[in-house]
Design an enzyme around this catalytic site. Structure first.
Site, PDB file in Angstrom:
ATOM      1  N   MET A   1     -13.243   4.545 -17.132  1.00 12.61           N
ATOM      2  CA  MET A   1     -12.548   5.049 -15.938  1.00 12.61           C
ATOM      3  C   MET A   1     -12.743   6.564 -15.840  1.00 12.61           C
ATOM      4  O   MET A   1     -11.967   7.261 -15.182  1.00 12.61           O
ATOM      5  CB  MET A   1     -11.065   4.681 -16.000  1.00 12.61           C
ATOM      6  CG  MET A   1     -10.858   3.158 -15.997  1.00 12.61           C
ATOM      7  SD  MET A   1      -9.283   2.617 -15.342  1.00 12.61           S
ATOM      8  CE  MET A   1      -8.170   3.332 -16.514  1.00 12.61           C
TER       9      MET A   1
ATOM     10  N   GLN B   1      -5.410  -2.412 -12.108  1.00 10.91           N
ATOM     11  CA  GLN B   1      -4.844  -2.480 -13.465  1.00 10.91           C
ATOM     12  C   GLN B   1      -3.689  -1.503 -13.660  1.00 10.91           C
ATOM     13  O   GLN B   1      -3.160  -1.382 -14.751  1.00 10.91           O
ATOM     14  CB  GLN B   1      -5.932  -2.299 -14.525  1.00 10.91           C
ATOM     15  CG  GLN B   1      -6.525  -0.912 -14.626  1.00 10.91           C
ATOM     16  CD  GLN B   1      -7.704  -0.886 -15.599  1.00 10.91           C
ATOM     17  OE1 GLN B   1      -8.787  -1.364 -15.292  1.00 10.91           O
ATOM     18  NE2 GLN B   1      -7.498  -0.353 -16.780  1.00 10.91           N
TER      19      GLN B   1
ATOM     20  N   HIS C   1     -15.312   7.752 -25.693  1.00 12.38           N
ATOM     21  CA  HIS C   1     -16.284   7.146 -24.771  1.00 12.38           C
ATOM     22  C   HIS C   1     -17.717   7.472 -25.203  1.00 12.38           C
ATOM     23  O   HIS C   1     -18.599   6.626 -25.159  1.00 12.38           O
ATOM     24  CB  HIS C   1     -16.134   7.728 -23.355  1.00 12.38           C
ATOM     25  CG  HIS C   1     -14.851   7.410 -22.682  1.00 12.38           C
ATOM     26  ND1 HIS C   1     -13.940   8.372 -22.328  1.00 12.38           N
ATOM     27  CD2 HIS C   1     -14.332   6.229 -22.266  1.00 12.38           C
ATOM     28  CE1 HIS C   1     -12.921   7.807 -21.713  1.00 12.38           C
ATOM     29  NE2 HIS C   1     -13.120   6.513 -21.667  1.00 12.38           N
TER      30      HIS C   1
HETATM   31  O1  PAF Z   1     -10.548   0.834 -20.935  1.00  7.64           O
HETATM   32  C1  PAF Z   1     -10.777   1.239 -19.786  1.00  7.64           C
HETATM   33  O2  PAF Z   1     -11.149   2.377 -19.538  1.00  7.64           O
HETATM   34  C2  PAF Z   1     -10.601   0.267 -18.617  1.00  7.64           C
HETATM   35  O3  PAF Z   1      -9.522  -0.583 -18.840  1.00  7.64           O
HETATM   36  C3  PAF Z   1     -11.863  -0.524 -18.279  1.00  7.64           C
HETATM   37  C4  PAF Z   1     -12.279  -1.434 -19.420  1.00  7.64           C
HETATM   38  C5  PAF Z   1     -13.000   0.428 -17.946  1.00  7.64           C
HETATM   39  C6  PAF Z   1     -11.618  -1.413 -17.048  1.00  7.64           C
HETATM   40  O4  PAF Z   1     -11.262  -0.662 -15.938  1.00  7.64           O
END
Ligand code: PAF
Length: 279
Positions: free
Chosen positions: A27, A58, A34
């Site tokens: 995100m 979400q 990341h």
């Molecule tokens: O972990 C995240 O950053 C989010 O939940 C994901 C897996 C990219 C889904 O939007």
């Protein structure tokens, strides 16, 4: 590095790319956690796709969505430093949802009924909706997720298995700051003092690990709750030790031989989570 705004152009481009294809869904507001996923994907695949998309379905709390950090320019620079060959997908909401911005309904095997699922209504249905959309649209051979969101990782594995999707889900270790704080995009919203306080979560998990084999879990839970009473700004949401496959909480009278500890706390307006293998 090539940036795509629409899935149509990306799918066309992918048809000429060599396999295996590794995907890292994010995100944005990228941090070293990341980047460790991106580095691993680059090492293990011929082609790599990173998505940057703040998935509205979400978020159960509108304010959390509005506050979520955004820094696309910095994200692209960080990715480029790792590899110039990767593909980046930065869609708008309608490229994924059309004009129906809502979650689909998945069987999540009850894994969404505890901890983050219990506290954040609909969160995991939203995650499953966007992740299965990516996996079905781009068919990556491998998809990488951090263990920081361990419950999310388990739920994604469950959905991929039950829908018989071909992507292999790869869980990667939590990356921590030098004080132990698990890296998270939301950490950028913390002040320096709050960052110090936030590292208590990992301290508490380590404390729990050091005691878990010696004292009953119920006593340990009370001790952990007691540790939080000292810090007024940091309030414990939950501390649990659960089976790492079913997420079922272990019995209060048991001492822990295997299991994973999960913790969530509020620090000002920010909600923090962390977890640690207790064995
Ligand atoms: O972990 C995240 O950053 C989010 O939940 C994901 C897996 C990219 C889904 O939007």
């Amino acid at each position: 590095m090539k940036v795509f705004i629409t899935s149509q152009s990306l799918v066309e481009h992918l048809s000429n790319k060599t396999r295996p294809l590794g995907m890292v869904p994010t995100m944005g507001a990228l941090h070293h956690g990341h980047l460790s996923l991106v580095k691993r994907a680059v090492k293990e695949n011929q082609s790599v796709l990173i998505s940057i998309f703040i998935n509205p379905t979400q978020f159960d709390d509108k304010k959390d969505l509005e506050r979520y950090p955004v820094n696309i320019h910095a994200d692209l620079c960080l990715i480029k430093e790792i590899s110039e060959k990767v593909l980046v997908y930065v869609p708008k909401v309608d490229d994924i949802y059309g004009n129906m911005v809502e979650s689909k309904s998945f069987d999540l095997g009850g894994l969404d009924e505890v901890m983050e699922g219990e506290k954040r209504s609909g969160h995991f249905q939203g995650v499953a909706t966007v992740v299965t959309h990516f996996l079905k649209t781009f068919s990556p051979d491998h998809a990488y997720f951090g263990e920081k969101d361990f419950q999310q990782l388990l739920i994604i594995e469950h959905v991929v298995q039950s829908l018989k999707l071909q992507t292999k889900i790869i869980g990667c270790p939590i990356i921590r700051e030098s004080n132990g704080l698990a890296m998270s995009s939301r950490n950028s919203l913390l002040s320096d003092d709050q960052r110090k306080l936030a590292s208590k979560l990992f301290e508490v998990l380590q404390f729990a690990k050091s005691k878990a084999k010696k004292i009953p879990y119920g006593t340990l839970k009370n001790m952990v709750a007691g540790l939080f009473k000292k810090h007024h700004e940091l309030t414990l949401d939950y501390f649990k030790i659960v089976d790492p496959k079913t997420l079922k909480e272990i019995h209060l009278e048991e001492t822990v031989n295997r299991g994973r500890g999960f913790i969530a706390a509020h620090l000002g307006k920010i909600r923090l989570i962390d977890n640690l293998d207790m064995s």
